[in-house]
Design an enzyme around this catalytic site. Sequence first.
Site, PDB file in Angstrom:
ATOM      1  N   CYS A   1      -2.340  -2.024  -9.842  1.00 22.26           N
ATOM      2  CA  CYS A   1      -2.804  -0.727  -9.348  1.00 22.26           C
ATOM      3  C   CYS A   1      -3.342   0.127 -10.495  1.00 22.26           C
ATOM      4  CB  CYS A   1      -1.667   0.013  -8.648  1.00 22.26           C
ATOM      5  SG  CYS A   1      -2.210   1.580  -7.918  1.00 22.26           S
TER       6      CYS A   1
ATOM      7  N   ASN B   1      -6.739 -11.212  -2.795  1.00 23.38           N
ATOM      8  CA  ASN B   1      -6.700  -9.834  -2.309  1.00 23.38           C
ATOM      9  C   ASN B   1      -8.005  -9.135  -2.689  1.00 23.38           C
ATOM     10  OD1 ASN B   1      -5.226  -6.773  -3.317  1.00 23.38           O
ATOM     11  ND2 ASN B   1      -5.503  -7.382  -1.207  1.00 23.38           N
ATOM     12  N   GLY B   2      -8.417  -8.176  -1.854  1.00 19.51           N
ATOM     13  CA  GLY B   2      -9.614  -7.404  -2.173  1.00 19.51           C
ATOM     14  C   GLY B   2     -10.772  -7.650  -1.232  1.00 19.51           C
TER      15      GLY B   2
ATOM     16  N   MET C   1       0.847  -1.198   0.000  1.00 22.03           N
ATOM     17  CA  MET C   1       0.000   0.000   0.000  1.00 22.03           C
ATOM     18  C   MET C   1       0.874   1.236   0.000  1.00 22.03           C
ATOM     19  SD  MET C   1      -2.963  -0.978   2.782  1.00 22.03           S
ATOM     20  CE  MET C   1      -1.837  -1.819   3.915  1.00 22.03           C
ATOM     21  N   VAL C   2       0.684   2.097  -0.985  1.00 22.98           N
ATOM     22  CA  VAL C   2       1.455   3.322  -1.089  1.00 22.98           C
ATOM     23  C   VAL C   2       1.227   4.176   0.157  1.00 22.98           C
ATOM     24  CG1 VAL C   2       1.745   5.472  -2.374  1.00 22.98           C
ATOM     25  CG2 VAL C   2       1.460   3.318  -3.600  1.00 22.98           C
TER      26      VAL C   2
END
Length: 464
Positions: free
Chosen positions: A133, A231-232, A36-37
């Site tokens: 992304c 993921n998600g 995660m940025v």
Amino acid sequence: LLIRGTQEISDCFYLARLTTMSGRLSFSNITALAPMVRVGTLPMRLLALDYGADVVYCEELIDIKMAQCQRVVNEVLDTVDFVAPDDRVMFRTCEREKDRVVFQMGTADPDRALTVAKLVEQDVAAIDVNMGCPKEYSTKGGMGAALLSDPDKIEAILRKLVGGVNKPVTCKIRILPSLEDTISLVKRIEKTGVAAIAVHGRFKEERPRHPVHCDYIQAVANAVSIPVIANGGSLDPVKTYANIEEFRKASGASSVMLARAAMWNPSVFRSKGLLPLETVMEEYLKYAIRYDNHAFNTKYCLCQMLRDKVETPQGKLVQAAQTNAEFRCEYFQQVQEEHQVKRDALQTNSLHGRPIMDGDVLTMAVKFERREYPPQITPKMFLLEWSRKEKLEQPTYEMVQRTQDRAFQSTVTVAEKKYRSSLWEKSKKFAEQAAAIVCLRVLGYQRVVSAKRTLVWFVKGRGR
């Protein structure tokens, strides 16, 4: 094992689950902190490990920026830092996470991807390529989700990495509009030799408010033989630790990767249940202060944890903070004092610190100050004369230049050993002199000046 304690036995089985027989990180049956940025920095990664995450991913780091970085061993923080030309630390890691951190990069160029992977390879457990992304930060330049429309480039990048590094290579994708196209893509990815595929179960156009497509992830898991990481699920179903296994079963995946659920409260990885947010924030702050995390990054992560409480008095205090000291002053002062003790000890050990191995090169932080050496006896001249006296081949110098500021760094080879300064110089001559100083100091020679500073020479084991 029979004569060991229960905890030691548990640890042995735990390590066996994480690694294969070759010692490489395994992606089967794990729970991971997703990349995660602005969130996946060192404090958050360590906190996730504390709470039970098996593997942690760093935030996506762009290859062009990383390729300009220099690897620096930070002996005060006990970290390895990858430092940009402007002195910004792009990636910081430590021994605690070395065997469990996955370095994720944004890239659209196979050669540049390999350059970055080899730069960080010795300090991470695996290399991951972001192919999912959808934000402009990632998609510009053909990176992130933009790669999904270019399978040839995906294959070229992954094959280059798999063949070029000794650590597992993985990638993270989003699902394509057609299930058939999604299956076709992951089968092609599998053939490159990657160790695992992480699948965010949403289309490129979808956002967190949209439900995750577990049927797509399940179809991918059935189509390939390598581990698939689901993921998600942070919107639904994953809200607690118990939900992680439910998401794993619903998606049919081998493993689960959590992003927002972990960002809101990283104790979601804790098998004994969620901890109060105040406790989590306090533990996060300790890591942020200890590892000198950028204050604005610390504030961002704390605000993500607060969520709808960001306008409360506590939230306003967090938003108003400009430095790490303002978050937790007493602990900050304690850590600062500990760091100063380390700095003093390092200064005592050597004027410029102990030599550090960087690959096969011995490095020290040394600057060549021309005014300190008369032209009759420079470090290069003394090293050449020493080599002749020892009947060795004369020193050879290898030069590199940094493109962004045109600074120079030289590596000198003497008796088949390599030496260089970790600092960059403004000219080739200065860079060579700095490399010679490093070599002389490792050999035990120090610069000595006369009382009137009219004479300079080198002696073993003395000097200033």
